[in-house]
Design a protein around this motif. Structure first.
Motif, PDB file in Angstrom:
ATOM      1  N   PHE A  37       0.831  -1.224   0.000  1.00 14.08           N
ATOM      2  CA  PHE A  37       0.000   0.000   0.000  1.00 14.08           C
ATOM      3  C   PHE A  37       0.858   1.264   0.000  1.00 14.08           C
ATOM      4  N   TYR A  38       2.106   1.119   0.553  1.00 15.74           N
ATOM      5  CA  TYR A  38       2.848   2.333   0.916  1.00 15.74           C
ATOM      6  C   TYR A  38       3.831   2.806  -0.151  1.00 15.74           C
ATOM      7  N   ASP A  39       3.296   3.313  -1.283  1.00 14.34           N
ATOM      8  CA  ASP A  39       4.140   4.084  -2.193  1.00 14.34           C
ATOM      9  C   ASP A  39       3.973   5.549  -1.770  1.00 14.34           C
ATOM     10  N   LEU A  45      -1.986   9.033   1.686  1.00  9.86           N
ATOM     11  CA  LEU A  45      -3.366   8.636   2.004  1.00  9.86           C
ATOM     12  C   LEU A  45      -3.441   8.100   3.435  1.00  9.86           C
ATOM     13  N   PHE A  46      -2.400   7.362   3.849  1.00 10.66           N
ATOM     14  CA  PHE A  46      -2.435   6.854   5.223  1.00 10.66           C
ATOM     15  C   PHE A  46      -2.410   7.995   6.236  1.00 10.66           C
ATOM     16  N   GLN A  47      -1.675   9.055   5.892  1.00 17.10           N
ATOM     17  CA  GLN A  47      -1.683  10.267   6.740  1.00 17.10           C
ATOM     18  C   GLN A  47      -3.118  10.798   6.878  1.00 17.10           C
ATOM     19  N   LEU A  88      10.004  -0.791  13.980  1.00 19.44           N
ATOM     20  CA  LEU A  88       9.548  -1.521  12.792  1.00 19.44           C
ATOM     21  C   LEU A  88       8.335  -0.790  12.210  1.00 19.44           C
ATOM     22  N   GLY A  89       8.440  -0.303  10.978  1.00 20.52           N
ATOM     23  CA  GLY A  89       7.313   0.364  10.317  1.00 20.52           C
ATOM     24  C   GLY A  89       6.882   1.635  11.019  1.00 20.52           C
ATOM     25  N   PRO A  90       7.777   2.609  11.172  1.00 16.62           N
ATOM     26  CA  PRO A  90       7.444   3.818  11.956  1.00 16.62           C
ATOM     27  C   PRO A  90       6.492   4.781  11.247  1.00 16.62           C
ATOM     28  N   THR A  94       5.036   9.985  14.138  1.00 19.58           N
ATOM     29  CA  THR A  94       4.294  11.010  14.898  1.00 19.58           C
ATOM     30  C   THR A  94       4.185  10.628  16.361  1.00 19.58           C
ATOM     31  N   LYS A  95       3.952   9.310  16.603  1.00 22.23           N
ATOM     32  CA  LYS A  95       3.725   8.884  17.984  1.00 22.23           C
ATOM     33  C   LYS A  95       5.021   8.563  18.702  1.00 22.23           C
ATOM     34  N   SER A  96       5.923   7.847  18.023  1.00 14.25           N
ATOM     35  CA  SER A  96       7.186   7.494  18.692  1.00 14.25           C
ATOM     36  C   SER A  96       8.021   8.745  18.946  1.00 14.25           C
ATOM     37  N   ILE A 115      12.949   1.181  10.601  1.00 10.93           N
ATOM     38  CA  ILE A 115      12.958   0.228   9.475  1.00 10.93           C
ATOM     39  C   ILE A 115      11.625   0.342   8.760  1.00 10.93           C
ATOM     40  N   ASP A 116      11.631   0.698   7.502  1.00 10.62           N
ATOM     41  CA  ASP A 116      10.356   0.809   6.792  1.00 10.62           C
ATOM     42  C   ASP A 116      10.525   0.383   5.339  1.00 10.62           C
ATOM     43  N   ILE A 117       9.498  -0.273   4.833  1.00  5.29           N
ATOM     44  CA  ILE A 117       9.509  -0.748   3.450  1.00  5.29           C
ATOM     45  C   ILE A 117       9.349   0.424   2.471  1.00  5.29           C
ATOM     46  N   SER A 118       8.878   1.560   2.977  1.00  4.69           N
ATOM     47  CA  SER A 118       8.720   2.736   2.120  1.00  4.69           C
ATOM     48  C   SER A 118       9.998   3.588   2.192  1.00  4.69           C
ATOM     49  N   ASN A 142      15.787   0.927   4.810  1.00  7.80           N
ATOM     50  CA  ASN A 142      14.656   0.749   3.916  1.00  7.80           C
ATOM     51  C   ASN A 142      14.551  -0.723   3.521  1.00  7.80           C
ATOM     52  N   GLY A 143      13.458  -1.381   3.962  1.00  6.89           N
ATOM     53  CA  GLY A 143      13.292  -2.793   3.603  1.00  6.89           C
ATOM     54  C   GLY A 143      12.335  -3.473   4.560  1.00  6.89           C
ATOM     55  N   GLU A 144      12.350  -4.820   4.492  1.00  8.36           N
ATOM     56  CA  GLU A 144      11.447  -5.659   5.300  1.00  8.36           C
ATOM     57  C   GLU A 144      11.892  -5.687   6.766  1.00  8.36           C
ATOM     58  N   TYR A 145      10.892  -5.811   7.655  1.00  9.31           N
ATOM     59  CA  TYR A 145      11.154  -5.798   9.094  1.00  9.31           C
ATOM     60  C   TYR A 145      12.320  -6.721   9.505  1.00  9.31           C
ATOM     61  N   LEU A 146      12.159  -8.025   9.230  1.00  7.28           N
ATOM     62  CA  LEU A 146      13.108  -8.993   9.803  1.00  7.28           C
ATOM     63  C   LEU A 146      14.469  -8.930   9.134  1.00  7.28           C
ATOM     64  N   MET A 165       4.707  -0.390  16.630  1.00  7.90           N
ATOM     65  CA  MET A 165       3.530   0.338  17.101  1.00  7.90           C
ATOM     66  C   MET A 165       2.468   0.506  16.014  1.00  7.90           C
ATOM     67  N   GLY A 166       1.418   1.267  16.367  1.00 10.93           N
ATOM     68  CA  GLY A 166       0.396   1.626  15.395  1.00 10.93           C
ATOM     69  C   GLY A 166      -0.460   0.452  14.961  1.00 10.93           C
ATOM     70  N   ALA A 167      -0.451  -0.648  15.767  1.00 12.28           N
ATOM     71  CA  ALA A 167      -1.223  -1.836  15.389  1.00 12.28           C
ATOM     72  C   ALA A 167      -0.775  -2.398  14.051  1.00 12.28           C
ATOM     73  N   ASN A 168       0.496  -2.161  13.678  1.00 10.03           N
ATOM     74  CA  ASN A 168       1.021  -2.819  12.465  1.00 10.03           C
ATOM     75  C   ASN A 168       0.877  -4.336  12.593  1.00 10.03           C
ATOM     76  N   ILE A 169       0.980  -4.848  13.831  1.00 13.28           N
ATOM     77  CA  ILE A 169       0.887  -6.300  14.037  1.00 13.28           C
ATOM     78  C   ILE A 169      -0.493  -6.825  13.623  1.00 13.28           C
TER      79      ILE A 169
HETATM   80  C1  LIG Z   1      -0.084   1.346   9.198  1.00 12.24           C
HETATM   81  S1  LIG Z   1       1.425   2.249   8.962  1.00 12.24           S
HETATM   82  C2  LIG Z   1       1.740   2.635  10.653  1.00 12.24           C
HETATM   83  C3  LIG Z   1       2.848   3.598  10.856  1.00 12.24           C
HETATM   84  C4  LIG Z   1       3.203   3.893  12.321  1.00 12.24           C
HETATM   85  N1  LIG Z   1       3.659   2.701  13.034  1.00 12.24           N
HETATM   86  C5  LIG Z   1       2.054   4.513  13.025  1.00 12.24           C
HETATM   87  O1  LIG Z   1       1.600   3.948  14.011  1.00 12.24           O
HETATM   88  O2  LIG Z   1       1.600   5.581  12.639  1.00 12.24           O
HETATM   89  C6  LIG Z   1       2.496   0.902   8.587  1.00 12.24           C
HETATM   90  C7  LIG Z   1       3.946   1.273   8.285  1.00 12.24           C
HETATM   91  O3  LIG Z   1       4.713   0.063   8.216  1.00 12.24           O
HETATM   92  C8  LIG Z   1       5.421  -0.024   6.986  1.00 12.24           C
HETATM   93  N2  LIG Z   1       5.443  -1.450   6.610  1.00 12.24           N
HETATM   94  C9  LIG Z   1       4.375  -2.240   6.306  1.00 12.24           C
HETATM   95  N3  LIG Z   1       4.770  -3.504   6.061  1.00 12.24           N
HETATM   96  C10 LIG Z   1       6.124  -3.515   6.221  1.00 12.24           C
HETATM   97  C11 LIG Z   1       7.121  -4.551   6.138  1.00 12.24           C
HETATM   98  N4  LIG Z   1       6.790  -5.812   5.841  1.00 12.24           N
HETATM   99  N5  LIG Z   1       8.410  -4.223   6.383  1.00 12.24           N
HETATM  100  C12 LIG Z   1       8.753  -2.926   6.693  1.00 12.24           C
HETATM  101  N6  LIG Z   1       7.854  -1.908   6.786  1.00 12.24           N
HETATM  102  C13 LIG Z   1       6.555  -2.207   6.571  1.00 12.24           C
HETATM  103  C14 LIG Z   1       4.651   0.870   6.023  1.00 12.24           C
HETATM  104  O4  LIG Z   1       5.454   1.373   4.982  1.00 12.24           O
HETATM  105  C15 LIG Z   1       4.128   1.974   6.941  1.00 12.24           C
HETATM  106  O5  LIG Z   1       5.033   3.043   7.068  1.00 12.24           O
END
Ligand SMILES: C[S@@+](CC[C@H](N)C(=O)[O-])C[C@H]1O[C@@H](n2cnc3c(N)ncnc32)[C@H](O)[C@@H]1O
Length: 326
Positions: A37-39, A45-47, A88-90, A94-96, A115-118, A142-146, A165-169
């Motif tokens: 989603f994150y180009d 849009l997520f903002q 992971l995925g910040p 804004t919050k951290s 660490i962020d994929i975007s 820039n890349g995948e979490y793990l 954070m942010g319920a990314n999980i």
């Molecule tokens: C829903 S947003 C939440 C951002 C932030 N944690 C917050 O609470 O506002 C998810 C973020 O995780 C990143 N992301 C999603 N999947 C990822 C992955 N597999 N590896 C690294 N980053 C990822 C996205 O690019 C995006 O910046």
């Protein structure tokens, strides 16, 4: 908040994007991965989603971070004030940001590794955080979490505090999330800390509304992935022929977003042709909700012990702090 140039995917990542999309659309039950989603437009849009009145998770977690970052910082520094802080995925952090500021105030000696994929997100953080948090030691990845956490471990063997954070999980099924936490456990050391933001189960109507805002921004966010596939992979999705359709199951706690094909249609990506029946769906995203007991069971299954829990005033959201067990 993301005014940078279009994030161009380097070759290997672009090939992975292509393979993931083609495999997802070839599956019996079509799906696309929400991590794509994150180009640049997806970030913007997520903002906007975060600012929607219906989208409560951001406001709840912001309240937690505004009021409880001081206590978090003290807990982080109990064992030592010298550590690596990995997020992971910040997103735009804004919050951290509140936590980073508290750690600076308390003279913690830390390097922040977002660490962020975007690539857009990482570029933005590297530009902006040193302005609002002068003196911060920061290295964006820039890349995948793990994969990137593994990189951080090659840079330094300091104690790690990992933020997710942010319920990314919630963008993983419960099973995937447990597996993911086990993989984090493998890359962490006894005593390292992990803080995870979980969106909690609550009145189902409140949850569903958060993924179906009246302004249609979540709709645009989902459809943007089709536009991205058209642009970056040369596909020919007719975006108007897909409808955004979120559902929430209060029994399992899973909120799922689908795109529904309005008509029978064919879509092409290079030599691949994909047929859509009328009303056939593409599964786009899961946003899993939890009870506190379910998060504690996940901690135990993944080799962590709960240290503390930070709630917002409505108890709709929880940032849980876990310690990695031996
Ligand atoms: C829903 S947003 C939440 C951002 C932030 N944690 C917050 O609470 O506002 C998810 C973020 O995780 C990143 N992301 C999603 N999947 C990822 C992955 N597999 N590896 C690294 N980053 C990822 C996205 O690019 C995006 O910046």
């Amino acid at each position: 908040m993301f005014p940078l140039s279009t994030a161009q995917l380097p070759g290997r990542r672009s090939a992975t994007f292509y393979t993931d999309v083609v495999n997802g659309l070839r599956a019996d039950h079509k799906y696309l991965s929400s991590k794509y989603f994150y180009d640049e437009n997806g970030d913007k849009l997520f903002q906007q989603i975060m600012a929607c009145p219906e989208y409560y998770p951001t406001r709840c977690e912001l309240e937690i971070m505004q009021h409880q970052s001081g206590k978090m910082a003290r807990l982080f520094m109990e064992e030592s004030s010298d550590f690596d802080l990995v997020e992971l995925g910040p997103g735009d952090a804004t919050k951290s940001w509140f936590l980073l500021r508290e750690l600076q105030k308390d003279h913690a000696s830390f390097t922040y590794y977002p660490i962020d994929i975007s690539s857009n997100v990482i570029g933005w953080l590297e530009d902006k955080l040193p302005v609002t948090l002068p003196g911060i030691r920061l290295q964006g990845l820039n890349g995948e979490y793990l994969e990137q956490l593994h990189q951080v471990n090659t840079f330094s063997n300091k104690r790690k505090i990992v933020l997710f954070m942010g319920a990314n999980i919630g963008n993983m099924t419960v099973h995937q999330a447990t597996q993911f936490c086990r993989q984090l456990h493998e890359q962490m050391h006894p005593g390292d800390l992990l803080m995870i933001g979980f969106d909690l189960k609550k009145y189902p109507g409140t949850i569903l509304a958060a993924y179906n805002d009246k302004q249609g921004i979540t709709r645009a966010f989902n459809l943007n992935l089709l536009t991205r596939i058209n642009r970056e992979l040369g596909a020919d999705f007719d975006v108007e022929q897909f409808e955004h359709y979120p559902v929430y199951d209060p029994g399992t706690g899973s909120c799922k977003s689908y795109l529904i094909s309005r008509i029978q249609q064919e879509v092409h990506i290079g030599d691949n042709q994909f047929s859509f029946a009328e009303n056939e769906v593409i599964h786009m995203e899961i946003s899993q909700k939890y009870t506190l007991m379910e998060t504690e069971s996940m901690a135990a299954q993944a080799g962590f012990e709960p240290v503390d829990t930070f709630f917002d005033s409505k108890r709709w959201f929880a940032d849980v702090l876990w310690r990695r067990l031996a």
